[in-house]
Design a protein around this motif. Structure first.
Motif, short mmCIF file in Angstrom:
data_model
loop_
_atom_site.label_atom_id
_atom_site.label_comp_id
_atom_site.label_asym_id
_atom_site.label_seq_id
_atom_site.Cartn_x
_atom_site.Cartn_y
_atom_site.Cartn_z
N VAL A 271 0.75 -1.25 0.11
CA VAL A 271 -0.03 -0.02 0.02
C VAL A 271 1.25 1.15 0.10
CG1 VAL A 271 -2.02 -1.12 1.29
CG2 VAL A 271 -0.02 -0.01 2.49
N LYS A 272 0.49 2.41 -0.15
CA LYS A 272 1.17 3.84 -0.35
C LYS A 272 1.34 4.10 1.08
CE LYS A 272 -1.43 4.87 -4.55
NZ LYS A 272 -2.34 5.84 -5.32
N PRO A 273 2.40 4.87 1.30
CA PRO A 273 2.89 5.39 2.41
C PRO A 273 1.75 6.03 3.24
CG PRO A 273 4.33 5.86 0.95
CD PRO A 273 3.49 5.22 0.11
N ALA A 274 0.89 6.83 2.49
CA ALA A 274 -0.10 7.58 3.13
C ALA A 274 -1.44 6.55 3.50
CB ALA A 274 -1.20 8.46 2.28
N THR A 275 -1.43 5.48 2.76
CA THR A 275 -2.41 4.30 3.29
C THR A 275 -1.99 3.61 4.62
OG1 THR A 275 -3.06 3.96 1.04
CG2 THR A 275 -3.59 2.37 2.69
N LEU A 276 -0.86 3.26 4.64
CA LEU A 276 -0.12 2.63 5.66
C LEU A 276 -0.37 3.69 7.08
CD1 LEU A 276 1.73 0.72 7.01
CD2 LEU A 276 3.72 1.71 6.48
N LEU A 277 -0.08 5.13 6.88
CA LEU A 277 -0.26 5.82 7.98
C LEU A 277 -1.79 5.70 8.36
CD1 LEU A 277 0.87 8.16 9.52
CD2 LEU A 277 0.25 9.65 7.86
N GLN A 278 -2.66 5.63 7.40
CA GLN A 278 -4.15 5.69 7.79
C GLN A 278 -4.35 4.19 8.79
OE1 GLN A 278 -6.13 5.74 3.95
NE2 GLN A 278 -7.65 6.77 4.98
N MET A 279 -3.65 3.21 8.25
CA MET A 279 -3.85 1.94 8.99
C MET A 279 -2.99 2.14 10.39
SD MET A 279 -2.73 -0.74 5.85
CE MET A 279 -3.11 -2.23 6.90
N GLN A 280 -2.04 2.84 10.63
CA GLN A 280 -1.34 3.19 11.75
C GLN A 280 -2.14 4.13 12.82
OE1 GLN A 280 2.58 3.67 9.52
NE2 GLN A 280 2.96 3.38 11.96
N THR A 281 -3.42 4.71 12.19
CA THR A 281 -3.96 5.67 13.15
C THR A 281 -5.07 4.83 14.08
OG1 THR A 281 -3.80 7.44 11.28
CG2 THR A 281 -5.71 7.73 13.13
N MET A 282 -4.79 5.01 15.14
CA MET A 282 -5.47 4.14 16.25
C MET A 282 -6.77 4.75 16.80
SD MET A 282 -3.52 1.62 16.55
CE MET A 282 -2.01 1.45 15.72
N GLN A 283 -7.74 4.02 16.88
CA GLN A 283 -8.89 4.35 17.56
C GLN A 283 -9.07 3.45 18.85
OE1 GLN A 283 -12.47 4.49 15.14
NE2 GLN A 283 -11.18 5.17 13.39
N ASP A 284 -8.89 3.93 20.07
CA ASP A 284 -8.98 3.08 21.17
C ASP A 284 -7.94 1.81 20.86
OD1 ASP A 284 -10.94 4.34 22.84
OD2 ASP A 284 -12.53 3.31 21.39
N ASN A 285 -6.71 2.31 20.70
CA ASN A 285 -5.48 1.38 20.43
C ASN A 285 -5.79 0.21 19.44
OD1 ASN A 285 -3.53 2.59 22.19
ND2 ASN A 285 -4.86 1.90 23.89
N TYR A 286 -6.57 0.40 18.57
CA TYR A 286 -6.61 -0.42 17.43
C TYR A 286 -6.73 0.25 16.29
CZ TYR A 286 -7.33 -4.97 15.11
OH TYR A 286 -7.21 -5.99 14.20
N GLY A 287 -5.61 -0.07 15.18
CA GLY A 287 -5.82 0.63 14.08
C GLY A 287 -6.57 0.02 12.70
N ALA A 288 -6.13 -0.18 11.68
CA ALA A 288 -6.88 -1.01 10.69
C ALA A 288 -5.88 -2.28 10.57
CB ALA A 288 -6.88 -0.08 9.12
#
Length: 445
Positions: A271-288
């Motif tokens: 995936v693109k770097p921006a997409t990986l950053l989305q995956m690492q964005t946590m909501q209650d300590n869980y990303g994608a």
């Protein structure tokens, strides 16, 4: 069952004093890590394959236990990885988002109109375990149908019949139904079975020849059976039919392939770097499909997995370019994969660490209760509260999570992952905390 697959990797370094903070890193102590794996093998605590890779180079790899009854495991043994599958599924979903075939805010009613709250639940909420759908692995009949071949329609009907847990988006609750549905969504949008989408979009791209959607166990492929140590022998565990966990937990792999996968993900090959950053964005300590996994002052990302007697863990530390991967097929009492990860990281980064003592005495709840209370020290502002969970003594420092203490004697306890020892004096109502070069006296308030 594979629903109990999350385990936070937390190292309570109680005292970051001068002597610890100024310790210069030294060479990786491989014999010490060998000693840990040898002790786990000899005491029937874990069975599986463990691997450390730094900057693309394998620095440690070892298999312990057996692949099949009477057949020793090797570093080529293949294991079911349980919920580490979720990171693969999340990657497939985010690829489809990049391609414009899917929107994260799309309601799932478009594809699964009969599911409860389908018009409210979004793809993003499934990814972050915020849908409120009932977890099919918590169904009372799960133990009966887990070994049976199930169709997509049958499993969706089971989810549909489960009561919802909360309104979509209201909170986080780890739930296998979310990723089972996401796996089905991958199939609908790619017009391929999950196994084929996985091969085309991930394993084929990265050359992962030992990673695939599992089927019935095949010893000819060096696929491991799973075991439980019952105190006398390793007994084989029931086998989940892989039609059941789907995109939530059906992949088979090895630590070597898992390492290549997560390194490829963070290198922008999937995936693109921006997409990986989305995956690492946590909501209650869980990303994608990603969990934050801290160790000391370092931040890693990955996932843990459980299915039948299999246990898996995958963590990548971007700053250090270090990958820690474990795939196992043997479980026992008194030690966890989380303990192994903590111990291995402490050894690798030359943190204080004491090898576990598996010949420790057993104390009664009454004996442990003499140590209960909140302790303070004049040497540091930290307070430590001592309690128990059953027959396990527990300690919790100010602002930190509780951690278990292992008895070495009736008055001395350790937490091996932090290289920490607490020597109690029940008469004086004190304990001395030893960590690194620090020896701190605490007195009960």
């Amino acid at each position: 069952m594979f629903r109990k697959s999350l385990s936070l990797l937390v190292l309570p370094l109680l005292w970051a004093g001068t002597s610890l903070a100024q310790t210069a890193p030294t060479a990786f102590n491989q014999p010490r890590l060998d000693s840990l794996l040898t002790a786990l093998d000899a005491n029937h605590k874990l069975a599986g394959t463990f691997q450390l890779t730094q900057n693309g180079k394998v620095v440690y790899r070892r298999a312990i236990g057996q692949e099949q009854p009477g057949v020793p495991a090797t570093t080529a043994t293949r294991y079911r990885i349980g919920s580490v599958t979720k990171l693969f599924t999340a990657t497939l979903i985010m690829q489809l988002v990049e391609e414009g075939k899917l929107k994260l805010d799309a309601p799932i009613a478009t594809w699964f109109p009969t599911l409860p709250n389908a018009g409210k639940i979004t793809v993003d909420q499934l990814l972050h375990h915020r849908s409120g759908l009932g977890d099919f692995t918590r169904d009372p009949a799960y133990g009966q149908f887990m070994s049976q071949t199930k169709t997509q329609a049958e499993l969706l009907a089971i989810i549909q019949a489960r009561p919802v847990d909360f309104e979509p988006g209201a909170k986080y609750d780890y739930n296998n139904s979310n990723y089972l549905v996401l796996g089905y969504l991958v199939e609908k949008l790619t017009k391929q079975p999950y196994a084929q989408a996985l091969q085309k979009r991930i394993t084929g791209k990265l050359g992962l020849k030992e990673t695939y959607y599992g089927g019935r166990l095949d010893a000819r492929k060096h696929e491991a059976a799973s075991f439980n140590w019952d105190g006398k022998t390793w007994s084989i565990q029931p086998e989940t039919d892989m039609s059941v966990p789907g995109g939530a937990g059906a992949i088979t792999s090895t630590p070597t392939d898992l390492t290549r996968f997560i390194e490829g993900l963070f290198a922008g090959k999937l995936v693109k770097p921006a997409t990986l950053l989305q995956m690492q964005t946590m909501q209650d300590n869980y990303g994608a499909g990603l969990m934050p996994i801290p160790f000391s002052d370092k931040q890693g990302y990955g996932h843990f997995g459980v299915i039948d007697g299999y246990r898996s863990a995958l963590t990548y530390f971007p700053t250090d370019k270090l990958t820690v991967a474990y795939c196992g097929n043997g479980i026992s009492s008194g030690y966890t994969v989380n303990d192994l990860m903590l111990g291995a990281l402490a050894i690798y980064f030359n943190k204080p660490y004491r090898l576990p003592n598996f010949n420790a005495p057993t104390l009664t709840e009454a004996e442990l209760s003499t140590y209960f209370g909140t302790y303070a020290s004049t040497q540091m502002p930290l307070k430590i509260t001592v309690t128990a969970s059953g027959t396990t003594l527990m300690a919790q420092a100010t602002g930190q999570s509780a951690f278990p203490l292992t008895p070495v004697s009736k008055t001395q306890f350790t937490y091996a992952a932090a290289g920490l020892t607490m020597d109690f004096d029940p008469t004086a109502h004190t304990f001395t905390l030893h960590q690194g070069a620090n020896n701190i006296l605490f007195t009960r308030e």
